[in-house]
Design a protein around this motif. Sequence first.
Motif, mmCIF file in Angstrom:
data_model
loop_
_atom_site.group_PDB
_atom_site.id
_atom_site.type_symbol
_atom_site.label_atom_id
_atom_site.label_comp_id
_atom_site.label_asym_id
_atom_site.label_seq_id
_atom_site.Cartn_x
_atom_site.Cartn_y
_atom_site.Cartn_z
ATOM 1 N N LEU A 1 -21.300 27.515 -18.521
ATOM 2 C CA LEU A 1 -21.844 26.317 -19.163
ATOM 3 C C LEU A 1 -23.298 26.483 -19.575
ATOM 4 C CD1 LEU A 1 -20.284 23.547 -16.876
ATOM 5 C CD2 LEU A 1 -19.590 24.165 -19.210
ATOM 6 N N GLY A 2 -23.917 27.626 -19.204
ATOM 7 C CA GLY A 2 -25.265 27.911 -19.678
ATOM 8 C C GLY A 2 -26.360 27.928 -18.644
ATOM 9 N N ALA A 3 -26.014 27.893 -17.352
ATOM 10 C CA ALA A 3 -27.051 27.901 -16.316
ATOM 11 C C ALA A 3 -27.854 29.193 -16.350
ATOM 12 C CB ALA A 3 -26.421 27.725 -14.937
ATOM 13 N N ASP A 4 -29.139 29.063 -16.062
ATOM 14 C CA ASP A 4 -30.014 30.235 -15.929
ATOM 15 C C ASP A 4 -29.986 30.791 -14.517
ATOM 16 O OD1 ASP A 4 -31.282 30.092 -18.641
ATOM 17 O OD2 ASP A 4 -32.005 28.175 -17.867
ATOM 18 N N PHE A 5 -29.874 29.893 -13.528
ATOM 19 C CA PHE A 5 -29.857 30.267 -12.112
ATOM 20 C C PHE A 5 -28.720 29.532 -11.424
ATOM 21 C CE2 PHE A 5 -34.082 31.504 -13.247
ATOM 22 C CZ PHE A 5 -34.504 32.455 -12.333
ATOM 23 N N ASP B 1 -23.820 21.541 -18.071
ATOM 24 C CA ASP B 1 -23.526 21.326 -19.486
ATOM 25 C C ASP B 1 -24.385 20.211 -20.077
ATOM 26 O OD1 ASP B 1 -21.988 19.902 -17.593
ATOM 27 O OD2 ASP B 1 -20.432 19.425 -19.044
ATOM 28 N N THR B 2 -24.601 19.149 -19.319
ATOM 29 C CA THR B 2 -25.430 18.048 -19.822
ATOM 30 C C THR B 2 -26.875 18.491 -19.972
ATOM 31 O OG1 THR B 2 -23.988 16.492 -18.659
ATOM 32 C CG2 THR B 2 -26.086 15.636 -19.474
ATOM 33 N N ALA B 3 -27.397 19.183 -18.973
ATOM 34 C CA ALA B 3 -28.779 19.654 -19.036
ATOM 35 C C ALA B 3 -28.983 20.597 -20.209
ATOM 36 C CB ALA B 3 -29.159 20.345 -17.730
ATOM 37 N N VAL C 1 -42.911 23.680 -11.231
ATOM 38 C CA VAL C 1 -42.330 22.425 -10.754
ATOM 39 C C VAL C 1 -40.861 22.375 -11.163
ATOM 40 C CG1 VAL C 1 -42.469 19.910 -10.788
ATOM 41 C CG2 VAL C 1 -44.571 21.273 -10.993
ATOM 42 N N HIS C 2 -39.971 22.389 -10.141
ATOM 43 C CA HIS C 2 -38.521 22.362 -10.348
ATOM 44 C C HIS C 2 -37.937 21.186 -9.562
ATOM 45 C CE1 HIS C 2 -38.585 27.068 -10.915
ATOM 46 N NE2 HIS C 2 -39.055 26.423 -11.964
ATOM 47 N N PRO C 3 -37.893 19.985 -10.122
ATOM 48 C CA PRO C 3 -37.399 18.826 -9.367
ATOM 49 C C PRO C 3 -35.879 18.830 -9.192
ATOM 50 C CG PRO C 3 -37.940 18.195 -11.605
ATOM 51 C CD PRO C 3 -38.394 19.612 -11.451
ATOM 52 N N TYR C 4 -35.425 18.047 -8.214
ATOM 53 C CA TYR C 4 -34.003 17.869 -7.910
ATOM 54 C C TYR C 4 -33.712 16.386 -7.732
ATOM 55 C CZ TYR C 4 -35.515 17.107 -3.072
ATOM 56 O OH TYR C 4 -36.132 16.605 -1.942
ATOM 57 N N THR C 5 -32.465 15.947 -7.735
ATOM 58 C CA THR C 5 -31.274 16.554 -8.293
ATOM 59 C C THR C 5 -30.792 15.638 -9.408
ATOM 60 O OG1 THR C 5 -30.612 17.459 -6.136
ATOM 61 C CG2 THR C 5 -28.902 17.336 -7.843
ATOM 62 N N PHE C 6 -30.389 16.206 -10.519
ATOM 63 C CA PHE C 6 -29.960 15.448 -11.689
ATOM 64 C C PHE C 6 -28.438 15.401 -11.713
ATOM 65 C CE2 PHE C 6 -34.252 16.529 -12.322
ATOM 66 C CZ PHE C 6 -34.804 15.575 -13.167
ATOM 67 N N ARG C 7 -27.922 14.173 -11.770
ATOM 68 C CA ARG C 7 -26.473 13.948 -11.718
ATOM 69 C C ARG C 7 -26.086 12.932 -12.786
ATOM 70 N NH1 ARG C 7 -27.963 13.993 -5.887
ATOM 71 N NH2 ARG C 7 -26.901 15.774 -4.903
ATOM 72 N N ASN C 8 -24.861 13.028 -13.275
ATOM 73 C CA ASN C 8 -24.423 12.187 -14.389
ATOM 74 C C ASN C 8 -23.943 10.809 -13.970
ATOM 75 O OD1 ASN C 8 -24.899 14.442 -15.956
ATOM 76 N ND2 ASN C 8 -22.882 14.474 -16.913
ATOM 77 N N GLU C 9 -23.446 10.678 -12.727
ATOM 78 C CA GLU C 9 -22.816 9.418 -12.348
ATOM 79 C C GLU C 9 -23.825 8.272 -12.357
ATOM 80 O OE1 GLU C 9 -20.390 12.681 -10.214
ATOM 81 O OE2 GLU C 9 -22.517 12.213 -10.422
ATOM 82 N N ALA C 10 -23.335 7.107 -12.779
ATOM 83 C CA ALA C 10 -24.198 5.936 -12.925
ATOM 84 C C ALA C 10 -24.902 5.570 -11.629
ATOM 85 C CB ALA C 10 -23.379 4.754 -13.439
ATOM 86 N N GLU D 1 -32.415 10.616 -18.860
ATOM 87 C CA GLU D 1 -33.215 11.074 -17.725
ATOM 88 C C GLU D 1 -33.685 12.506 -17.947
ATOM 89 O OE1 GLU D 1 -33.040 10.652 -12.960
ATOM 90 O OE2 GLU D 1 -31.259 11.581 -13.852
ATOM 91 N N TYR D 2 -32.779 13.379 -18.381
ATOM 92 C CA TYR D 2 -33.192 14.753 -18.668
ATOM 93 C C TYR D 2 -34.303 14.780 -19.710
ATOM 94 C CZ TYR D 2 -29.008 16.562 -16.280
ATOM 95 O OH TYR D 2 -28.051 16.902 -15.355
ATOM 96 N N GLU D 3 -34.126 14.008 -20.770
ATOM 97 C CA GLU D 3 -35.146 13.997 -21.832
ATOM 98 C C GLU D 3 -36.510 13.619 -21.268
ATOM 99 O OE1 GLU D 3 -34.971 12.639 -25.671
ATOM 100 O OE2 GLU D 3 -32.836 12.953 -25.995
ATOM 101 N N GLN D 4 -36.549 12.592 -20.441
ATOM 102 C CA GLN D 4 -37.826 12.159 -19.890
ATOM 103 C C GLN D 4 -38.504 13.279 -19.115
ATOM 104 O OE1 GLN D 4 -37.709 9.086 -16.859
ATOM 105 N NE2 GLN D 4 -39.821 8.471 -17.314
#
Length: 333
Positions: free
Chosen positions: A38-42, A320-322, A279-288, A302-305
């Motif tokens: 899906l395109g992850a770097d790590f 995939d979303t990121a 700076v590598h923040p956590y955790t980004f998730r899709n669920e509402a 959220e990713y855009e911000q």
Amino acid sequence: MVGKTIATTSRPIIIAHRGASGWRPEHTLAGYELAIDLGADFIEPDLVSTQDGVLIARHENEISGTTDVADRPEFANRKTAKIIDGETVTGWFAEDFTISEIKTLRAKERLPFRSQSFNGLFSVPTLPEIIDLAKRKSGETGRTIGIYPETKHPTYFDSIGLSLEEPLIEILHNNGYNKADDPVFIQSFETTNLQQLDRLTDLPLIQLLSNTGKPYDLAVAGDPRTYQDLISPAELAKIAAYADGIGPDKRAIVPVDEHGRLLSPTSLIIDAHAVGLLVHPYTFRNEAQFLAPDYHNNPEAEYEQFFHLGVDGLFTDFTDTAVRVLQRIRGRG
């Protein structure tokens, strides 16, 4: 080691949090491979130790939440209660099993609101197996796939004679990962073991920072500092003496009020960059349920911000979303 801070990357890196954990059970080779596709770097393996000193990928050393061990009658007598980082935990623990026993278990989805259809299909991977996957996929894709291991409960594992740091560095160095610019980040929520690792390797180190509590090693030592204290400019400068970056809770960058609504961003990214920390923040998730209402159930907002705020990478359950958002932003120039 002091002075090995690496430059910020040309674009933010996408770190597959426990693999493609939004789509497959966490910490499985299938999940890591999907994240790469899906395109992850790590890819991020959390590491605990087996009884015979093998590093395996589990988010916790208590493994009943992510494997079928509780359903295995041959292991019923292994259920026990232990004090882990000051809290009583009851269940089955990786350090009470040999690697051959661990390999008989099968992974399951930890979160009830995610698909359970892959339960029972995948085994628990070892760190060398994950490295082999990253190297194979690097060759297949033509992209360098990095690994981002986390040492889990290092003070606890030291206390039972199963130190995580030395075997981790031995495996990484034996696999050719030993330089500051190699595609590896080692992370920990504790501080003492990162300082130990700083003496053992030139590989980049990341100080994880929760939004609550304090590092367990500081609690054991009677050090009054909390994670909130560690994000001050003065403490960030101290972190920069042994680490190359920080992995803060995303709410330390964009806080929310008592209703979960977004507040103005803090100065944490600016403060960290000022002392040379990534700076590598956590955790980004899709669920509402994980999104502030201001995003109107749109995880891409959220990713855009955070990309626009200048993060150097982020941990996501949904690679995939990121990737889609980052490609759109970069497409704008």
